[in-house]
Design a protein around this motif. Structure first.
Motif, PDB file in Angstrom:
ATOM      1  N   ALA A 183     -24.290  79.262  41.767  1.00 47.48           N
ATOM      2  CA  ALA A 183     -24.426  79.902  42.826  1.00 47.48           C
ATOM      3  C   ALA A 183     -23.838  80.820  42.734  1.00 47.48           C
ATOM      4  O   ALA A 183     -24.396  82.171  43.525  1.00 47.48           O
ATOM      5  CB  ALA A 183     -22.683  79.193  42.809  1.00 47.48           C
ATOM      6  N   LEU A 184     -24.089  81.727  41.550  1.00 44.01           N
ATOM      7  CA  LEU A 184     -24.285  83.039  41.327  1.00 44.01           C
ATOM      8  C   LEU A 184     -25.727  83.411  41.501  1.00 44.01           C
ATOM      9  O   LEU A 184     -25.141  84.795  41.944  1.00 44.01           O
ATOM     10  CB  LEU A 184     -23.033  83.342  39.798  1.00 44.01           C
ATOM     11  CG  LEU A 184     -21.522  83.249  39.713  1.00 44.01           C
ATOM     12  CD1 LEU A 184     -21.402  83.158  37.991  1.00 44.01           C
ATOM     13  CD2 LEU A 184     -21.075  83.598  40.631  1.00 44.01           C
ATOM     14  N   GLU A 185     -26.165  83.160  41.294  1.00 38.66           N
ATOM     15  CA  GLU A 185     -27.354  83.874  41.441  1.00 38.66           C
ATOM     16  C   GLU A 185     -28.137  83.396  42.614  1.00 38.66           C
ATOM     17  O   GLU A 185     -28.832  83.976  42.938  1.00 38.66           O
ATOM     18  CB  GLU A 185     -28.534  82.896  40.658  1.00 38.66           C
ATOM     19  CG  GLU A 185     -28.107  83.063  39.020  1.00 38.66           C
ATOM     20  CD  GLU A 185     -28.761  81.895  37.727  1.00 38.66           C
ATOM     21  OE1 GLU A 185     -29.308  80.816  38.268  1.00 38.66           O
ATOM     22  OE2 GLU A 185     -29.139  82.708  36.539  1.00 38.66           O
ATOM     23  N   ASP A 186     -27.305  82.620  43.919  1.00 38.72           N
ATOM     24  CA  ASP A 186     -27.548  82.493  44.799  1.00 38.72           C
ATOM     25  C   ASP A 186     -27.651  83.375  45.807  1.00 38.72           C
ATOM     26  O   ASP A 186     -26.625  84.299  45.730  1.00 38.72           O
ATOM     27  CB  ASP A 186     -27.103  81.217  45.268  1.00 38.72           C
ATOM     28  CG  ASP A 186     -27.708  80.598  46.687  1.00 38.72           C
ATOM     29  OD1 ASP A 186     -28.643  81.485  47.392  1.00 38.72           O
ATOM     30  OD2 ASP A 186     -27.049  80.435  47.474  1.00 38.72           O
ATOM     31  N   THR A 187     -28.928  84.218  46.440  1.00 42.01           N
ATOM     32  CA  THR A 187     -28.919  85.401  46.791  1.00 42.01           C
ATOM     33  C   THR A 187     -28.338  85.310  48.381  1.00 42.01           C
ATOM     34  O   THR A 187     -28.387  85.916  49.264  1.00 42.01           O
ATOM     35  CB  THR A 187     -30.087  86.333  46.886  1.00 42.01           C
ATOM     36  OG1 THR A 187     -31.252  85.821  47.580  1.00 42.01           O
ATOM     37  CG2 THR A 187     -30.231  87.198  44.832  1.00 42.01           C
ATOM     38  N   GLY A 188     -28.610  83.738  48.847  1.00 38.02           N
ATOM     39  CA  GLY A 188     -28.283  83.312  50.463  1.00 38.02           C
ATOM     40  C   GLY A 188     -29.167  83.767  50.819  1.00 38.02           C
ATOM     41  O   GLY A 188     -29.834  83.633  52.083  1.00 38.02           O
TER      42      GLY A 188
END
Length: 107
Positions: free
Chosen positions: A101-106
């Protein structure tokens, strides 16, 4: 847990306080999301709550579920051991979901 045959109420209350902290943290994750991380807490909470019940039974703390009162000390210790092992695995799943989730840039 295996090293002592004596389970004091004070020791149990310290364990239960740590479990409460974990549950409060989970509540925060549930509010703030993301959903993938929230989902990863289900197994962790289930394992921790099972251990909580076993600790309460071992220390004879009121409020123990009836099915726990009927278990032997050996069964309770084994149940808590298995629950702690399961919580370790579930915690790894939570950490992985949080990392993703922290690495997800959207994008």
């Amino acid at each position: 847990m295996n090293r002592s045959e004596t389970y004091t109420e004070d020791g149990a209350h310290r364990i239960l306080e740590e479990i409460s902290k974990l549950l409060r943290s989970r509540a925060r994750v549930m509010v703030e999301g993301p959903e993938t991380v929230v989902d990863s807490t289900e197994d962790l909470v289930e394992a921790v709550l099972e251990c909580q019940d076993a600790v309460m039974a071992l220390a004879s703390i009121p409020g123990v579920p009836p099915e726990m009162r009927d278990k032997s000390r050996t069964e309770l210790v084994e149940l808590c051991r298995a629950s702690l092992e399961a919580s370790g695995e579930a915690l790894s799943g939570f950490v992985e979901a949080a990392r993703e989730a922290l690495e997800d840039t959207g994008t």
